[in-house]
Design an enzyme around this catalytic site. Structure first.
Site, PDB file in Angstrom:
ATOM      1  N   HIS A  46       0.821  -1.216   0.000  1.00  0.00           N
ATOM      2  CA  HIS A  46       0.000   0.000   0.000  1.00  0.00           C
ATOM      3  C   HIS A  46       0.856   1.267   0.000  1.00  0.00           C
ATOM      4  O   HIS A  46       0.325   2.362  -0.165  1.00  0.00           O
ATOM      5  CB  HIS A  46      -0.914  -0.006   1.233  1.00  0.00           C
ATOM      6  CG  HIS A  46      -2.345   0.365   0.939  1.00  0.00           C
ATOM      7  ND1 HIS A  46      -2.873   0.479  -0.329  1.00  0.00           N
ATOM      8  CD2 HIS A  46      -3.370   0.666   1.786  1.00  0.00           C
ATOM      9  CE1 HIS A  46      -4.146   0.820  -0.262  1.00  0.00           C
ATOM     10  NE2 HIS A  46      -4.476   0.949   1.007  1.00  0.00           N
ATOM     11  N   ASN A  53      -6.161   6.325   3.711  1.00  0.00           N
ATOM     12  CA  ASN A  53      -7.554   6.538   3.313  1.00  0.00           C
ATOM     13  C   ASN A  53      -8.024   7.980   3.507  1.00  0.00           C
ATOM     14  O   ASN A  53      -9.109   8.342   3.048  1.00  0.00           O
ATOM     15  CB  ASN A  53      -8.477   5.600   4.100  1.00  0.00           C
ATOM     16  CG  ASN A  53      -8.205   4.143   3.784  1.00  0.00           C
ATOM     17  OD1 ASN A  53      -7.660   3.815   2.737  1.00  0.00           O
ATOM     18  ND2 ASN A  53      -8.577   3.265   4.701  1.00  0.00           N
ATOM     19  N   ASN A  59      -9.157   3.839  -1.574  1.00  0.00           N
ATOM     20  CA  ASN A  59      -9.780   4.838  -0.708  1.00  0.00           C
ATOM     21  C   ASN A  59      -8.977   6.128  -0.602  1.00  0.00           C
ATOM     22  O   ASN A  59      -9.539   7.201  -0.388  1.00  0.00           O
ATOM     23  CB  ASN A  59     -10.028   4.252   0.681  1.00  0.00           C
ATOM     24  CG  ASN A  59     -11.124   3.211   0.669  1.00  0.00           C
ATOM     25  OD1 ASN A  59     -12.070   3.299  -0.108  1.00  0.00           O
ATOM     26  ND2 ASN A  59     -10.991   2.195   1.507  1.00  0.00           N
TER      27      ASN A  59
END
Length: 196
Positions: free
Chosen positions: A24, A72, A118
């Site tokens: 990520h 996010n 997100n």
């Protein structure tokens, strides 16, 4: 937009050393590589995260790693940096990980939906537009039976890390070409190398 308007290249990732080499955090890794090329160091920029400034053929380019609790919630720090540095949204580039491409594949595009990311969704919602460029770094899909959430927060495999420097160099090449010669030329260069 004035011809000398600065650029903002924002890599998305999660704050903290534990997340550094996780899938990520591909966005952080890409802007780290670009900063290294230009001998720039990231410094704290208030609540917006870490920033470094470089020059590419006379263009002022701000590199950023937004830090707002979680990837996010990247929209608020990105918006703050755009305002603070007078960057038009047309010169915002968001670098993200992408499950829809195999590891090492990368694509540049302007606009489009967040595709389940997100952090990208947050940027679009806070800015009120999706009219920014995205560099999408492929991380592949999780193996059968493994959740997406678990997969993206795990570190890259040893095999992936072994070839990561070359993949990040390709991304840095594309970002430099984008600033120098525009999106179409950067897309052609990156896509040709990705498909080779």
């Amino acid at each position: 937009m004035t011809p000398d308007a600065p650029w903002l290249i924002a890599g998305l990732g999660n704050p903290g050393p534990w997340f550094r080499l996780t899938r990520h955090n591909a966005g952080f890794l890409a802007v780290d590589r670009l900063a290294e090329r230009h001998g720039a160091r990231f410094r704290r920029s208030g609540l917006a995260g870490l920033t470094a400034e470089i020059g590419i053929d006379g263009h002022r380019v701000l590199l950023a790693k937004p830090l707002w609790w979680s990837i996010n919630l990247s929209g608020r720090p990105v918006a703050a940096l755009l305002r603070r540095h007078g960057v038009p949204v047309e010169r915002l580039v968001v670098v993200q990980d992408d499950l829809d491409f195999p590891f090492g594949s990368a694509r540049l595009k302007r606009g489009g939906g967040p595709g389940g990311h997100n952090g990208v969704r947050s940027v679009g919602e806070v800015l009120g537009t999706r009219d920014f460029v995205r560099l999408r770094f492929g991380i592949g899909r999780p193996p059968k039976g493994r959740s997406v959430g678990d997969f993206v927060l795990k570190k890259f495999s040893e095999e992936e890390l072994a070839v990561m420097p070359g993949e990040l160099d390709r991304c840095a090449d594309a970002l430099e070409t984008l600033v120098r010669r525009g999106l179409n030329r950067a897309q052609d260069t990156l896509n040709a190398r990705t498909d080779a």
